[in-house]
Design a protein around this motif. Structure first.
Motif, PDB file in Angstrom:
ATOM      1  N   PRO A   1      -4.129  57.950  62.288  1.00 30.95           N
ATOM      2  CA  PRO A   1      -4.810  56.942  63.103  1.00 30.95           C
ATOM      3  C   PRO A   1      -4.788  55.598  62.367  1.00 30.95           C
ATOM      4  O   PRO A   1      -4.867  55.548  61.138  1.00 30.95           O
ATOM      5  CB  PRO A   1      -6.232  57.493  63.224  1.00 30.95           C
ATOM      6  CG  PRO A   1      -6.076  58.973  63.050  1.00 30.95           C
ATOM      7  CD  PRO A   1      -4.959  59.128  62.055  1.00 30.95           C
TER       8      PRO A   1
ATOM      9  N   TYR B   1      -5.861  59.876  52.503  1.00 29.10           N
ATOM     10  CA  TYR B   1      -6.213  58.825  53.453  1.00 29.10           C
ATOM     11  C   TYR B   1      -7.561  59.169  54.054  1.00 29.10           C
ATOM     12  O   TYR B   1      -7.860  60.333  54.319  1.00 29.10           O
ATOM     13  CB  TYR B   1      -5.162  58.715  54.562  1.00 29.10           C
ATOM     14  CG  TYR B   1      -3.847  58.225  54.037  1.00 29.10           C
ATOM     15  CD1 TYR B   1      -3.560  56.860  54.006  1.00 29.10           C
ATOM     16  CD2 TYR B   1      -2.897  59.109  53.547  1.00 29.10           C
ATOM     17  CE1 TYR B   1      -2.355  56.399  53.500  1.00 29.10           C
ATOM     18  CE2 TYR B   1      -1.692  58.653  53.036  1.00 29.10           C
ATOM     19  CZ  TYR B   1      -1.427  57.303  53.024  1.00 29.10           C
ATOM     20  OH  TYR B   1      -0.243  56.850  52.514  1.00 29.10           O
ATOM     21  N   THR B   2      -8.372  58.147  54.283  1.00 31.38           N
ATOM     22  CA  THR B   2      -9.715  58.375  54.779  1.00 31.38           C
ATOM     23  C   THR B   2     -10.055  57.404  55.900  1.00 31.38           C
ATOM     24  O   THR B   2      -9.457  56.333  56.014  1.00 31.38           O
ATOM     25  CB  THR B   2     -10.738  58.264  53.617  1.00 31.38           C
ATOM     26  OG1 THR B   2     -12.006  58.735  54.068  1.00 31.38           O
ATOM     27  CG2 THR B   2     -10.845  56.860  53.082  1.00 31.38           C
ATOM     28  N   SER B   3     -11.043  57.787  56.696  1.00 24.42           N
ATOM     29  CA  SER B   3     -11.551  56.909  57.744  1.00 24.42           C
ATOM     30  C   SER B   3     -12.419  55.824  57.106  1.00 24.42           C
ATOM     31  O   SER B   3     -12.768  55.904  55.922  1.00 24.42           O
ATOM     32  CB  SER B   3     -12.368  57.724  58.751  1.00 24.42           C
ATOM     33  OG  SER B   3     -13.485  58.322  58.118  1.00 24.42           O
TER      34      SER B   3
ATOM     35  N   TRP C   1     -12.091  65.669  66.519  1.00 21.91           N
ATOM     36  CA  TRP C   1     -11.005  65.409  65.579  1.00 21.91           C
ATOM     37  C   TRP C   1      -9.889  66.454  65.524  1.00 21.91           C
ATOM     38  O   TRP C   1      -8.796  66.147  65.048  1.00 21.91           O
ATOM     39  CB  TRP C   1     -11.568  65.226  64.170  1.00 21.91           C
ATOM     40  CG  TRP C   1     -12.131  63.861  63.981  1.00 21.91           C
ATOM     41  CD1 TRP C   1     -13.439  63.485  64.011  1.00 21.91           C
ATOM     42  CD2 TRP C   1     -11.375  62.678  63.764  1.00 21.91           C
ATOM     43  NE1 TRP C   1     -13.541  62.143  63.817  1.00 21.91           N
ATOM     44  CE2 TRP C   1     -12.281  61.611  63.659  1.00 21.91           C
ATOM     45  CE3 TRP C   1     -10.008  62.403  63.647  1.00 21.91           C
ATOM     46  CZ2 TRP C   1     -11.880  60.313  63.435  1.00 21.91           C
ATOM     47  CZ3 TRP C   1      -9.599  61.108  63.422  1.00 21.91           C
ATOM     48  CH2 TRP C   1     -10.545  60.071  63.334  1.00 21.91           C
TER      49      TRP C   1
ATOM     50  N   CYS D   1     -13.316  67.042  58.212  1.00 19.24           N
ATOM     51  CA  CYS D   1     -14.290  66.161  58.845  1.00 19.24           C
ATOM     52  C   CYS D   1     -15.623  66.899  58.865  1.00 19.24           C
ATOM     53  O   CYS D   1     -15.692  68.077  58.502  1.00 19.24           O
ATOM     54  CB  CYS D   1     -13.864  65.781  60.267  1.00 19.24           C
ATOM     55  SG  CYS D   1     -13.892  67.134  61.464  1.00 19.24           S
TER      56      CYS D   1
ATOM     57  N   ASN E   1      -6.785  53.200  61.733  1.00 15.64           N
ATOM     58  CA  ASN E   1      -7.869  52.714  60.875  1.00 15.64           C
ATOM     59  C   ASN E   1      -8.040  53.536  59.597  1.00 15.64           C
ATOM     60  O   ASN E   1      -9.000  53.335  58.858  1.00 15.64           O
ATOM     61  CB  ASN E   1      -9.191  52.655  61.654  1.00 15.64           C
ATOM     62  CG  ASN E   1      -9.624  54.011  62.163  1.00 15.64           C
ATOM     63  OD1 ASN E   1      -8.848  54.961  62.180  1.00 15.64           O
ATOM     64  ND2 ASN E   1     -10.860  54.104  62.604  1.00 15.64           N
ATOM     65  N   PHE E   2      -7.090  54.429  59.299  1.00 19.81           N
ATOM     66  CA  PHE E   2      -7.153  55.210  58.059  1.00 19.81           C
ATOM     67  C   PHE E   2      -6.476  54.445  56.934  1.00 19.81           C
ATOM     68  O   PHE E   2      -5.450  53.800  57.144  1.00 19.81           O
ATOM     69  CB  PHE E   2      -6.491  56.574  58.241  1.00 19.81           C
ATOM     70  CG  PHE E   2      -7.424  57.580  58.838  1.00 19.81           C
ATOM     71  CD1 PHE E   2      -7.853  58.676  58.107  1.00 19.81           C
ATOM     72  CD2 PHE E   2      -7.901  57.422  60.127  1.00 19.81           C
ATOM     73  CE1 PHE E   2      -8.727  59.588  58.653  1.00 19.81           C
ATOM     74  CE2 PHE E   2      -8.777  58.326  60.685  1.00 19.81           C
ATOM     75  CZ  PHE E   2      -9.190  59.419  59.950  1.00 19.81           C
TER      76      PHE E   2
ATOM     77  N   VAL F   1     -13.816  61.437  57.366  1.00 13.76           N
ATOM     78  CA  VAL F   1     -12.638  62.165  57.842  1.00 13.76           C
ATOM     79  C   VAL F   1     -11.504  61.883  56.868  1.00 13.76           C
ATOM     80  O   VAL F   1     -11.268  60.726  56.511  1.00 13.76           O
ATOM     81  CB  VAL F   1     -12.240  61.732  59.271  1.00 13.76           C
ATOM     82  CG1 VAL F   1     -11.050  62.525  59.763  1.00 13.76           C
ATOM     83  CG2 VAL F   1     -13.415  61.874  60.234  1.00 13.76           C
ATOM     84  N   ASN F   2     -10.818  62.938  56.414  1.00 11.56           N
ATOM     85  CA  ASN F   2      -9.791  62.776  55.386  1.00 11.56           C
ATOM     86  C   ASN F   2      -8.545  63.591  55.691  1.00 11.56           C
ATOM     87  O   ASN F   2      -8.636  64.698  56.226  1.00 11.56           O
ATOM     88  CB  ASN F   2     -10.334  63.243  54.028  1.00 11.56           C
ATOM     89  CG  ASN F   2     -11.585  62.497  53.655  1.00 11.56           C
ATOM     90  OD1 ASN F   2     -11.541  61.356  53.258  1.00 11.56           O
ATOM     91  ND2 ASN F   2     -12.727  63.152  53.806  1.00 11.56           N
TER      92      ASN F   2
END
Length: 144
Positions: free
Chosen positions: A3, A28-30, A126, A118, A5-6, A35-36
């Protein structure tokens, strides 16, 4: 295909969140870090049997280390000639429950270990997104 925005997780956060010596290659994370996605190139090639065995071994290690974790589905998928063996489970942290998907993908060139996690209460929102991201591992790593 994460996504949009990660972002890569900051090094100082990695040391807190992944405190063991062995950390994933890419994390990568939100924006709220709830959320990873992680990706690790295991540096070896493998086939469908190797992915099956590796996923089973990882599952058994998790089960042995955390007998309270609740396991759900196991599956083997083929996406663009990449074999993906995955399983999902609920784990328990200090302050909340987490939903996790772990997988091993054979891109032909290498085995990739990946995870998604998540908050358990957000899993319905998710899970579909996570499975779509996992399918794209072949696009990202297949050409390496």
């Amino acid at each position: 295909m994460l996504p949009e925005n990660f972002v890569p997780i900051l090094p100082e956060i990695v040391e807190v969140k992944y405190f063991s010596g062995k950390r994933p290659d890419e994390i990568y994370t939100s924006l709220y870090m709830s959320v990873n996605f992680t990706f690790t190139d295991l540096g070896i090639s493998g086939n469908d049997e190797d992915t099956r065995l590796a996923a089973g071994l990882i599952k058994q290690i998790i089960r042995n280390a955390n007998p309270g974790d609740e396991f759900f589905e196991e599956s083997e998928d083929i996406e663009k000639e990449v074999i993906i063996n995955r399983f999902d489970f609920k784990s328990y942290g200090i302050d909340d429950e987490a939903y996790n998907i772990m997988y091993i993908a054979s891109t032909g060139n290498s085995l990739i270990q990946g995870t998604f996690n998540c908050l358990y209460r957000d899993r319905i929102e998710w899970k579909r997104v996570a499975l779509e991201v996992i399918k794209t591992v072949s696009m990202y790593h297949g050409g390496k």
